[in-house]
Design an enzyme around this catalytic site. Structure first.
Site, PDB file in Angstrom:
ATOM      1  N   ARG A  50       0.845  -1.198   0.000  1.00 46.75           N
ATOM      2  CA  ARG A  50       0.000   0.000   0.000  1.00 46.75           C
ATOM      3  C   ARG A  50       0.880   1.247   0.000  1.00 46.75           C
ATOM      4  NH1 ARG A  50      -3.716   2.355   4.917  1.00 46.75           N
ATOM      5  NH2 ARG A  50      -4.908   3.866   3.724  1.00 46.75           N
ATOM      6  N   PHE A  55       1.461  10.622   2.225  1.00 46.38           N
ATOM      7  CA  PHE A  55       0.900  10.240   3.520  1.00 46.38           C
ATOM      8  C   PHE A  55       1.713   9.107   4.162  1.00 46.38           C
ATOM      9  CE2 PHE A  55      -2.776   8.207   5.962  1.00 46.38           C
ATOM     10  CZ  PHE A  55      -2.594   9.043   7.040  1.00 46.38           C
ATOM     11  N   GLN A  58       2.991   1.246   3.435  1.00 49.18           N
ATOM     12  CA  GLN A  58       2.646   0.195   4.386  1.00 49.18           C
ATOM     13  C   GLN A  58       3.158  -1.146   3.894  1.00 49.18           C
ATOM     14  OE1 GLN A  58      -1.400   0.377   5.661  1.00 49.18           O
ATOM     15  NE2 GLN A  58      -1.451  -1.694   6.503  1.00 49.18           N
ATOM     16  N   ASN A  97      -3.239  -1.404  12.129  1.00 52.01           N
ATOM     17  CA  ASN A  97      -4.245  -2.301  12.703  1.00 52.01           C
ATOM     18  C   ASN A  97      -5.376  -2.506  11.705  1.00 52.01           C
ATOM     19  OD1 ASN A  97      -5.774   0.082  12.881  1.00 52.01           O
ATOM     20  ND2 ASN A  97      -5.037   0.475  14.961  1.00 52.01           N
ATOM     21  N   PHE A 109       3.736   0.790   9.071  1.00 49.44           N
ATOM     22  CA  PHE A 109       3.815   1.788   8.004  1.00 49.44           C
ATOM     23  C   PHE A 109       4.815   2.856   8.397  1.00 49.44           C
ATOM     24  CE2 PHE A 109       0.368   3.191  10.804  1.00 49.44           C
ATOM     25  CZ  PHE A 109       0.691   4.514  11.046  1.00 49.44           C
ATOM     26  N   LEU A 118      -3.222  10.840  13.066  1.00 51.11           N
ATOM     27  CA  LEU A 118      -2.927   9.465  13.492  1.00 51.11           C
ATOM     28  C   LEU A 118      -2.598   9.366  14.974  1.00 51.11           C
ATOM     29  CD1 LEU A 118      -0.705   8.256  10.506  1.00 51.11           C
ATOM     30  CD2 LEU A 118      -3.151   7.914  10.840  1.00 51.11           C
ATOM     31  N   HIS A 122      -2.617   4.862  16.459  1.00 48.04           N
ATOM     32  CA  HIS A 122      -1.635   3.849  16.082  1.00 48.04           C
ATOM     33  C   HIS A 122      -0.403   3.999  16.962  1.00 48.04           C
ATOM     34  CE1 HIS A 122      -3.755   2.691  12.350  1.00 48.04           C
ATOM     35  NE2 HIS A 122      -4.114   3.981  12.333  1.00 48.04           N
TER      36      HIS A 122
END
Length: 497
Positions: A50, A55, A58, A97, A109, A118, A122
């Site tokens: 990903r 941003f 991952q 998660n 990530f 965030l 996380h």
């Protein structure tokens, strides 16, 4: 000020190395999970599935889909949110998660920019250090397709533990043992494929029997070369041909007859059936019949030449003509080289070619028009010798000297004229007119300046004031000190009274 780190790893990817420092004191359970999975080689060969430009990137899913992953503890573990660890810049490493709290496994990530949204969702457990952050940015700039998935996903080669903050971790299996097992599995798979290929090859060989041998699997496969037959030589009333004289026919081919004899004299193998022998006898009879017909036609002096044989003869003749032409060209080339070596003249064609002037292109003609005066002539063409240059310099020097003498004479005559006219006035009230510059005497002109006796300098000092900021500041400080002294003297005088 950032919190001190404890622990360091190097993630080797196809896009370069990524060096990560860990906050193992603030997030011990998360860092222990990450270190243990790295020691077991869990992340080896895992892709970055990903990429969200600007941003995060991952990875950590063994399946490469984003829906897998497992933790070292055997089940998802809880979040470790620290109030002083915030997503303030790029290069921060955090756990991913499944959208709910306390659902961490192996996926993580790396941020590509500040991400305050965030915080509190996380677990932040590391940061990328040094120039390796540019490798992370390189991954973030890769081309992506649907669902934020890269078209050519980068891959993690291995994870090297440089500083292990948890020396008590005992991995279930080391990365080296895992790689050895993988190599063993690949070797076994290759052996199975090779064995399957061998078995398939035996079956394919059985298919080459053309259905004539079906006694058993152990029976050997026999191949028999097909006899060569000339259907055009068979005595057939319906056959059509072109009569050709013997002069156009080449010598008869004898290579086919021994081959037919070998095919007819070949004895059948032990495993051949009676039907095969009857077929060979019929073929021998056909061959004998063809030979007899061929002998009769040869005795009569006429042959029925098929169309394809005629074409081959004509092609052979055209090839011989082309070869003869090539030989003649080579001989003429040899003669020309021999004449050139002996100092003789060239052939007529080359002489005519030399006489003809080479044609110039349109661009060359246009350049030739504007080459004058632009220095585009080739070196060595139209170049004056040194004698002409020296002559031009001497003529210019003589011109300078003559102009100088003329100027001196003009000055003397002007002085005499001023003296005789009495102060330079023109008699009878005539207008002296405007002085016209003599273009021919421009070379003899000289530039003269009046001598400076210091008057201009003194005038500048009188008319202009030079202001120095440093002097102004010093003057202001001096005035402030003088004011303070005056105030102190006034206080002392009142105190004595």
């Amino acid at each position: 000020m950032a919190l001190p780190t404890n622990g360091r790893v190097v993630i080797d990817t196809t896009a370069g190395e990524i060096e990560v420092e860990l906050w193992s004191k603030e997030t011990p359970k998360t860092c222990r999970n990450f270190i243990a999975l790295a020691l077991e080689g869990y992340y080896d060969g895992v892709i970055f599935h990903r990429i969200v430009p600007g941003f995060l990137v991952q990875t950590g899913d063994k399946t490469g889909t984003g829906g897998g992953g497992e933790s070292f503890y055997g089940e998802p573990f809880e979040d470790e949110i620290h109030p002083r660890l915030r997503y303030a810049h790029r290069g921060l490493v955090a756990m991913a998660n499944n959208g709910t709290k306390n659902s961490n496994d192996s996926q993580f990530f790396i941020t590509l920019d500040r991400a305050d949204e965030l915080h509190g969702k996380h677990t932040l457990f590391g940061r990328v250090i040094g120039d390796t952050v540019y490798n992370v940015m390189k991954i973030g700039e890769m081309e992506i397709g649907e669902n934020e998935r890269p078209l050519y996903p980068p891959k993690i080669k291995s994870v090297k533990i440089v500083d292990n903050p948890f020396p008590d971790i005992i991995p279930r299996i080391t990365a080296a043992e895992k790689r050895a097992q993988q190599r063993a599995r690949e070797a076994g798979q290759r052996e199975r494929e090779e064995a399957e290929r061998r078995r398939g090859a035996k079956k394919d060989v059985k298919l080459l029997s053309f259905g004539e041998e079906q006694d058993g699997e152990t029976e050997s496969v026999a191949f028999r070369k097909k006899n060569i037959v000339r259907p055009d030589l068979v005595d057939n009333s319906s056959a059509t041909g072109i009569p050709m004289p013997e002069s156009l026919l080449g010598p008869p081919k004898k290579s086919n007859e021994p081959l037919r004899e070998r095919g007819s004299e070949k004895e059948p193998s032990k495993h051949e059936q009676p039907s095969k022998s009857s077929k060979s006898e019929g073929a021998d009879k056909d061959i004998k019949k063809i030979r007899e017909t061929h002998a009769k036609e040869k005795a009569s002096g006429r042959f029925l030449i098929p169309y394809n044989l005629l074409c081959s003869q004509l092609t052979h003749e055209s090839n011989s003509d082309a070869r003869r032409t090539e030989i003649e060209q080579m001989e003429s080339e040899i003669r020309r080289l021999t004449r050139k070596r002996e100092g003789g003249e060239d052939s007529d064609e080359e002489a005519a070619r030399k006489k003809t002037k080479p044609t110039k292109s349109y661009l060359e003609e246009e350049l030739a028009k504007y080459s004058k005066g632009r220095g585009l002539q080739k070196k060595g063409k139209g170049r004056k010798d040194e004698g002409d240059v020296l002559a031009a310099l001497n003529s210019f020097r003589g011109l300078l000297q003559s102009n100088t003498n003329l100027e001196i004479e003009d000055v003397v005559e002007e002085d005499d004229h001023v003296d005789s006219s009495g102060g330079g006035t023109v008699p009878d009230g005539e207008d002296p007119g405007i002085e016209v510059d003599d273009d021919r005497g421009f070379i003899g002109h000289a530039l003269h300046f009046p001598k400076d006796d210091g008057e201009e300098t003194r005038k500048a000092e009188r008319d202009y004031e030079v202001i120095d900021p440093r002097q102004r500041g010093a003057r202001a400080r001096e005035e402030e000190r003088e004011r303070k002294r005056t105030v102190m003297r006034g206080k002392n005088g009142r105190g004595r009274r």
